[in-house]
Write an enzyme that holds these catalytic residues in place. Sequence first.
Site, PDB file in Angstrom:
ATOM      1  N   CYS A 115     -43.453   5.835 -33.555  1.00 38.64           N
ATOM      2  CA  CYS A 115     -43.121   7.074 -34.247  1.00 38.64           C
ATOM      3  C   CYS A 115     -43.372   6.939 -35.753  1.00 38.64           C
ATOM      4  CB  CYS A 115     -41.686   7.495 -33.922  1.00 38.64           C
ATOM      5  SG  CYS A 115     -41.321   9.208 -34.360  1.00 38.64           S
ATOM      6  N   HIS A 210     -41.338   7.408 -28.320  1.00 38.35           N
ATOM      7  CA  HIS A 210     -40.348   6.319 -28.372  1.00 38.35           C
ATOM      8  C   HIS A 210     -40.302   5.595 -27.032  1.00 38.35           C
ATOM      9  CE1 HIS A 210     -38.311   6.975 -32.289  1.00 38.35           C
ATOM     10  NE2 HIS A 210     -38.841   8.172 -32.152  1.00 38.35           N
ATOM     11  N   GLU A 212     -39.048   2.886 -26.289  1.00 40.28           N
ATOM     12  CA  GLU A 212     -37.760   2.216 -26.055  1.00 40.28           C
ATOM     13  C   GLU A 212     -36.750   3.142 -25.368  1.00 40.28           C
ATOM     14  OE1 GLU A 212     -36.986   4.382 -29.884  1.00 40.28           O
ATOM     15  OE2 GLU A 212     -38.712   3.423 -28.924  1.00 40.28           O
TER      16      GLU A 212
END
Length: 228
Positions: A115, A210, A212
Amino acid sequence: MAVRPLIGVSTYLETGARWGVWELAAALLPAAYPRLVQGAGGLTAMLPPDAPQHAEATVARLDGLVIAGGPDVDPARYGAERSPRTGPPAPERDAWELALIEAALAARVPVLGVCRGMQLLNVALGGTLVQHLDGHAETVGVFGGHPVKPVPGTRYAGIVPEELMVPTYHHQAVERLGDRLVPSAYAADGTVEAVELPAERGWALGVQWHPEMGEDLRVMRALVTAAS
């Protein structure tokens, strides 16, 4: 047993973090980042903001580097006037993370930008950013999702060959690409969702979403494999 590569992940720097009875300045990293690195087979080292001149020595101790998400990049870093909708600057992070990227590229240490990290990779190589995208990150503090489509023949397409629904939270994006950066995934509206450097310049990939916050480990596994 195989040695697990050490992946450094940049951190937030917040002035009023709270835990227990404490409210202090803190270097923070959402736990999803180390979980993703660990799940992909790496070890995690947190890299809080430091003096830029220490970036080269820091990168020399790492096998791979992740530049985490976070606040908007200061438009002065890419020669633009600040838009009223651009968030407050984070000068310590900007200076430190740009120095980490430059040191990693020079040392050919694999880099993954997430990002803001993708946007900084673009800025580090001379690119610019769109300071606001209407309709993105509409609900404060809530991740959205949309599909991204890989560009055939790119490194990213070799990692994730199919269209993928990704977790996303951003209101800025790549405008002019940095030197020799190649777009490797797009959203349906044409927003650049991934960028990379050609293989001869080392292993560098940026994703606007993202990873994660999702279940797909392939992007991080690719970084850990390159770092190995």
